[in-house]
Design a protein around this motif. Structure first.
Motif, PDB file in Angstrom:
ATOM      1  N   GLU A 199      13.819  -2.792 -13.643  1.00 17.67           N
ATOM      2  CA  GLU A 199      15.003  -2.927 -14.491  1.00 17.67           C
ATOM      3  C   GLU A 199      14.784  -2.327 -15.875  1.00 17.67           C
ATOM      4  N   MET A 200      13.523  -2.287 -16.337  1.00 18.52           N
ATOM      5  CA  MET A 200      13.269  -1.912 -17.717  1.00 18.52           C
ATOM      6  C   MET A 200      12.652  -0.526 -17.866  1.00 18.52           C
ATOM      7  N   ALA A 201      11.912  -0.055 -16.879  1.00 18.31           N
ATOM      8  CA  ALA A 201      11.224   1.227 -16.999  1.00 18.31           C
ATOM      9  C   ALA A 201      12.137   2.365 -16.561  1.00 18.31           C
ATOM     10  N   ALA A 202      11.745   3.582 -16.956  1.00 19.24           N
ATOM     11  CA  ALA A 202      12.507   4.770 -16.545  1.00 19.24           C
ATOM     12  C   ALA A 202      12.411   4.952 -15.034  1.00 19.24           C
ATOM     13  N   ALA A 203      13.443   5.604 -14.476  1.00 21.15           N
ATOM     14  CA  ALA A 203      13.502   5.764 -13.016  1.00 21.15           C
ATOM     15  C   ALA A 203      12.296   6.517 -12.490  1.00 21.15           C
ATOM     16  N   THR A 204      11.855   7.550 -13.203  1.00 21.30           N
ATOM     17  CA  THR A 204      10.689   8.312 -12.738  1.00 21.30           C
ATOM     18  C   THR A 204       9.429   7.452 -12.756  1.00 21.30           C
ATOM     19  N   ALA A 205       9.282   6.589 -13.776  1.00 21.44           N
ATOM     20  CA  ALA A 205       8.122   5.702 -13.839  1.00 21.44           C
ATOM     21  C   ALA A 205       8.161   4.678 -12.714  1.00 21.44           C
ATOM     22  N   VAL A 206       9.352   4.154 -12.413  1.00 19.14           N
ATOM     23  CA  VAL A 206       9.489   3.201 -11.312  1.00 19.14           C
ATOM     24  C   VAL A 206       9.087   3.859 -10.004  1.00 19.14           C
ATOM     25  N   HIS A 207       9.566   5.072  -9.773  1.00 16.49           N
ATOM     26  CA  HIS A 207       9.257   5.797  -8.532  1.00 16.49           C
ATOM     27  C   HIS A 207       7.752   6.051  -8.419  1.00 16.49           C
ATOM     28  N   THR A 208       7.090   6.312  -9.558  1.00 18.15           N
ATOM     29  CA  THR A 208       5.660   6.629  -9.528  1.00 18.15           C
ATOM     30  C   THR A 208       4.796   5.384  -9.432  1.00 18.15           C
ATOM     31  N   PHE A 209       5.139   4.364 -10.203  1.00 14.73           N
ATOM     32  CA  PHE A 209       4.203   3.266 -10.380  1.00 14.73           C
ATOM     33  C   PHE A 209       4.475   2.045  -9.507  1.00 14.73           C
ATOM     34  N   GLU A 210       5.722   1.765  -9.120  1.00  7.40           N
ATOM     35  CA  GLU A 210       5.964   0.520  -8.387  1.00  7.40           C
ATOM     36  C   GLU A 210       5.193   0.453  -7.073  1.00  7.40           C
ATOM     37  N   PRO A 211       5.153   1.513  -6.236  1.00  5.97           N
ATOM     38  CA  PRO A 211       4.319   1.433  -5.023  1.00  5.97           C
ATOM     39  C   PRO A 211       2.842   1.195  -5.368  1.00  5.97           C
ATOM     40  N   MET A 212       2.391   1.800  -6.461  1.00  8.33           N
ATOM     41  CA  MET A 212       0.999   1.604  -6.895  1.00  8.33           C
ATOM     42  C   MET A 212       0.759   0.145  -7.264  1.00  8.33           C
ATOM     43  N   PHE A 213       1.713  -0.468  -7.975  1.00  8.98           N
ATOM     44  CA  PHE A 213       1.580  -1.870  -8.360  1.00  8.98           C
ATOM     45  C   PHE A 213       1.522  -2.770  -7.130  1.00  8.98           C
ATOM     46  N   ARG A 214       2.364  -2.494  -6.144  1.00 11.21           N
ATOM     47  CA  ARG A 214       2.367  -3.315  -4.937  1.00 11.21           C
ATOM     48  C   ARG A 214       1.013  -3.250  -4.228  1.00 11.21           C
ATOM     49  N   ARG A 215       0.440  -2.058  -4.141  1.00 13.85           N
ATOM     50  CA  ARG A 215      -0.879  -1.917  -3.501  1.00 13.85           C
ATOM     51  C   ARG A 215      -1.947  -2.661  -4.292  1.00 13.85           C
ATOM     52  N   MET A 216      -1.866  -2.593  -5.635  1.00 15.81           N
ATOM     53  CA  MET A 216      -2.850  -3.285  -6.461  1.00 15.81           C
ATOM     54  C   MET A 216      -2.815  -4.789  -6.224  1.00 15.81           C
ATOM     55  N   ILE A 217      -1.630  -5.372  -6.138  1.00 14.14           N
ATOM     56  CA  ILE A 217      -1.501  -6.808  -5.940  1.00 14.14           C
ATOM     57  C   ILE A 217      -2.048  -7.212  -4.575  1.00 14.14           C
ATOM     58  N   GLU A 218      -1.878  -6.349  -3.578  1.00 14.13           N
ATOM     59  CA  GLU A 218      -2.372  -6.656  -2.241  1.00 14.13           C
ATOM     60  C   GLU A 218      -3.878  -6.445  -2.131  1.00 14.13           C
ATOM     61  N   THR A 219      -4.392  -5.364  -2.717  1.00 14.57           N
ATOM     62  CA  THR A 219      -5.809  -5.020  -2.556  1.00 14.57           C
ATOM     63  C   THR A 219      -6.682  -5.513  -3.702  1.00 14.57           C
ATOM     64  N   GLY A 220      -6.091  -5.707  -4.889  1.00 16.07           N
ATOM     65  CA  GLY A 220      -6.878  -6.103  -6.051  1.00 16.07           C
ATOM     66  C   GLY A 220      -7.684  -4.984  -6.657  1.00 16.07           C
ATOM     67  N   GLU A 221      -7.407  -3.731  -6.268  1.00 18.08           N
ATOM     68  CA  GLU A 221      -8.153  -2.592  -6.796  1.00 18.08           C
ATOM     69  C   GLU A 221      -7.471  -2.038  -8.044  1.00 18.08           C
ATOM     70  N   PRO A 222      -8.223  -1.814  -9.144  1.00 24.68           N
ATOM     71  CA  PRO A 222      -7.627  -1.272 -10.375  1.00 24.68           C
ATOM     72  C   PRO A 222      -7.358   0.225 -10.260  1.00 24.68           C
ATOM     73  N   VAL A 223      -6.514   0.720 -11.158  1.00 29.45           N
ATOM     74  CA  VAL A 223      -6.199   2.150 -11.246  1.00 29.45           C
ATOM     75  C   VAL A 223      -6.362   2.554 -12.710  1.00 29.45           C
ATOM     76  N   ASP A 224      -7.149   3.598 -12.964  1.00 23.96           N
ATOM     77  CA  ASP A 224      -7.453   3.997 -14.336  1.00 23.96           C
ATOM     78  C   ASP A 224      -6.977   5.415 -14.617  1.00 23.96           C
ATOM     79  N   ALA A 225      -6.636   5.642 -15.907  1.00 21.41           N
ATOM     80  CA  ALA A 225      -6.405   6.982 -16.462  1.00 21.41           C
ATOM     81  C   ALA A 225      -5.366   7.778 -15.674  1.00 21.41           C
ATOM     82  N   VAL A 226      -4.168   7.227 -15.561  1.00 20.97           N
ATOM     83  CA  VAL A 226      -3.055   7.940 -14.927  1.00 20.97           C
ATOM     84  C   VAL A 226      -2.177   8.524 -16.033  1.00 20.97           C
ATOM     85  N   GLU A 227      -2.034   9.846 -16.047  1.00 20.51           N
ATOM     86  CA  GLU A 227      -1.207  10.500 -17.065  1.00 20.51           C
ATOM     87  C   GLU A 227       0.219  10.669 -16.555  1.00 20.51           C
ATOM     88  N   PHE A 228       1.167  10.472 -17.463  1.00 17.18           N
ATOM     89  CA  PHE A 228       2.565  10.620 -17.083  1.00 17.18           C
ATOM     90  C   PHE A 228       3.385  10.950 -18.326  1.00 17.18           C
TER      91      PHE A 228
END
Length: 681
Positions: free
Chosen positions: A370-399
């Motif tokens: 609801e708050m982030a830009a559409a391109t950021a949602v498209h890029t990051f939301e699937p990544m966030f879902r995987r992180m919550i399931e796996t617990g693996e961090p993600v570092d140094a993503v440029e956007f």
């Protein structure tokens, strides 16, 4: 067997039964009756741990009393055993029905034993048995009911005393006041709390309260220490005359009965409470039960009060920590946010809110999409879902965000509980626009420098070759004067040195522009190549001694030109930095899978601070080197050893160096006989 008198009183009847006195029967079969009663009670309380401590605490005395009542009739005076039994059952958590049931079981056990022994009571005996049992049951039930009513009233008063949530300082005094008011024989009471290895009187009411308050004693001193050590209620008669009593309040003149109960929270001793009397030598069981009940309730209140105090302290600490965290988040230029498992914003600072284009408060409780830009949602939301399931961090993503010229770098880490449960994730975002611009400018400068070096190195070869050829022709002239011939030799040496420098420059440009050093592998004898290379180097340095030692099989598959270049660079380095009146020694040793090339010179060792970057390009010499040496060594670009390392790496080999004052400096190159070329070589 029955007593002689009982046997004389019994008559055998036609049925085989015998008459007897029930009181004698009870005494004769006392043990068997108690065992049968225990079995019946255990069957009645299947879900409860039935221990002899509460099964047989008063029953033997009750059986003896029953026999006495049958013998002496209604004139026999009841002892306090039924009262004590009633209080014991009340303290153990029995209800009135269970108390009545255990007497009914006793009645059944007596009748079953009479039947099993074929015994017929004498006339009137059963009536006396029933009457005696009824007297005991009535006394027990009455004491039980009165005791329970008294405890309920006391508990109600205790509850009233705690309705306004008194402090830890006033709560014990209120509870002790209820005790003194509920038990007429109690003249004084006090509560002691354990503080470290001491017991301190923190509340006292009644006789000597002012003197008792604040007094302390060790855990192993006197009556109160004994209660704490044994962790069970204890009674003391004639306290004022007891030589072991250490608490001054219990040594007052005329003090008689003292009863103490420990305050236990599981295995932890919180303290103890006692009551004392000037009129009674021993407290009645109802009074003792009242103190035990009050001690249990006081312990619960104390534990609850402590937990509440800890909770308040923890809440205050949490509020303080949150305030500090909020101040930190507000002051940092880095964007920071925390999201729960549903990707709702839990916390966000101003920097992150500015990136999203909304106030921090507007984010709280809202979803990321609801708050982030559409391109950021498209890029990051699937990544966030995987992180919550796996617990693996993600570092140094440029956007970047459409319409925003800035470049951001984000890192995401899961928020974990101690049991590794993922509660959500944290996000940190940094504006790297300035760094990206600086990197781009630096990269353009580096690219320009390396392209310029490549162009210059390539374009210098033609005039240098012309100079070298002309000098060679001049050197063959027969009519040159000695001074002219020395000038021609200097020209040839200079052009040779310039040629090596240009070769190094071109090779450096190839490595930095991504092409890698080209190698043309072919079968060769390294000893022969090294011999030829040293002969060429000897011509340019006739005043220095160059020695070669070979051993073993020195054949393999390498690029002869590159091997010659490695040896040339290492020998030139040795000539430049070694002792001028000492030889440069070269050895070639054949091994099983490799050939080892070593170049050794004596002289000043390599500086320790230079060792970690010895094979880096464009090295500068450390401060403190002699001025003449610096001038001489600065004629080198500092590329020779770098090119050596790159050529050896292209052959799949290794190069190392050891240098000290005693042994001098030795460069060792390991050449695999059948090298596996690195990718891109």
């Amino acid at each position: 067997m029955l007593e002689t008198e009982s046997r004389a009183a019994g008559d055998k009847q036609a049925s085989g039964a015998r008459t007897l006195r029930v009181s004698a029967f009870l005494r004769e079969y006392r043990v068997e009756l108690l065992e049968e009663w225990q079995r019946a009670m255990r069957a009645l309380h299947l879900g409860r741990e039935a221990q002899p401590s509460w099964l047989l605490d008063h029953l033997p005395q009750l059986v003896d009393m029953l026999a006495d009542l049958i013998d002496h009739g209604p004139d026999e005076i009841l002892t306090t055993v039924p009262d004590e039994h009633a209080m014991s059952r009340l303290d153990a958590g029995f209800d009135l029905g269970q108390v009545a049931t255990e007497y009914a079981l006793l009645r059944q056990c007596i009748l079953h034993r009479l039947e099993a022994e074929s015994a017929l009571p004498a006339p009137g005996e059963l009536e006396r048995l029933e009457g005696a049992l009824d007297r005991i049951v009535t006394r027990t039930v009455t004491s039980f009911s009165q005791g329970r009513q008294r405890i309920l009233q006391a508990l109600d008063q205790m509850t009233q005393a705690t309705l306004d949530s008194p402090s830890m300082a006033s709560l014990p005094s209120r509870l002790l006041t209820v005790l003194v008011e509920s038990a007429l024989s109690v003249d004084a009471a006090a509560l002691l709390l354990r503080e470290g290895d001491r017991l301190v009187v923190r509340a006292a009411v009644g006789l000597g309260a002012d003197e008792a308050l604040g007094a302390s004693m060790g855990l192993d001193e006197g009556f109160v220490g004994e209660v704490v050590r044994q962790r069970r209620p204890l009674a003391l008669r004639s306290a004022s005359a007891s030589p072991r009593e250490a608490l001054p309040a219990l040594r007052q003149e005329g003090l008689r009965a003292v009863y103490g109960v420990p305050l236990l929270d599981g295995d932890q001793v919180l303290g103890m409470v006692y009551m004392c009397s000037r009129t009674a030598f021993i407290f009645s069981e109802p009074d003792a039960l009242l103190l035990r009940t009050m001690a249990q309730r006081a312990t619960a209140y104390l534990v609850q009060a402590r937990l509440q105090a800890l909770e308040r302290q923890a809440h205050a600490d949490a509020q303080r920590s949150l305030a500090q965290l909020d101040a930190l988040l507000a002051s940092t230029p880095m964007g920071i946010a925390q999201l729960d498992r549903d990707l709702r914003y839990v916390r966000i600072n101003q920097a992150m809110a500015d990136i999203n284009g909304a106030a921090p408060q507007a984010h709280l409780g809202r979803r990321f999409q609801e708050m982030a830009a559409a391109t950021a949602v498209h890029t990051f939301e699937p990544m966030f879902r995987r992180m919550i399931e796996t617990g693996e961090p993600v570092d140094a993503v440029e956007f970047s965000i459409p319409g925003n010229p800035r470049t951001y770098q984000a890192s995401f880490h899961p928020i974990r509980m101690p049991d590794h449960t993922v509660l959500g994730l944290s996000c940190t975002v940094v504006d790297v626009s300035h760094h990206k611009r600086s990197e781009a400018m630096l990269q353009r400068a580096v690219d320009f420098r390396e392209q310029l070096m490549a162009v210059v190195g390539h374009d210098l070869r033609n005039p240098l070759n012309a100079i070298n050829a002309s000098a060679f022709q001049l050197s063959r002239a027969q009519d040159l004067a000695p001074s002219e011939r020395r000038a021609v030799d200097r020209i040839r040496k200079a052009t040779a040195r310039m040629g090596r420098m240009i070769t190094d420059i071109l090779d450096f440009a190839r490595t930095r522009l991504g092409g890698g050093l080209p190698v043309a592998l072919q079968p060769m004898d390294m000893a022969e190549v090294c011999q030829a290379t040293l002969e060429e180097l000897q011509v340019s340095a006739p005043e220095r001694a160059l020695r070669l030692v070979t051993s073993g099989d020195t054949r393999g598959t390498w690029d002869p030109d590159r091997v010659s270049q490695v040896l040339g660079n290492l020998v030139t380095n040795a000539l430049q930095h070694g002792q001028e009146d000492m030889p440069v020694c070269v050895s070639v040793r054949g091994g099983v899978n490799e050939v080892v090339l070593e170049v050794h010179n004596t002289g000043e060792p390599i500086a320790g601070e230079l060792m970690p970057r010895l094979f880096d390009p464009f090295k500068s010499h450390p401060v403190g080197t002699a001025t003449q040496d610096v001038a001489r060594k600065k004629r080198s670009l500092g590329l020779g050893l770098y090119i050596v390392s790159q050529i050896v790496r292209a052959h799949g080999g290794q190069v190392a160096v050891r240098s000290n004052q005693v042994e001098g400096t030795t460069f060792t190159v390991h050449w695999p006989r059948a090298p596996t070329l690195p990718q891109g070589a």
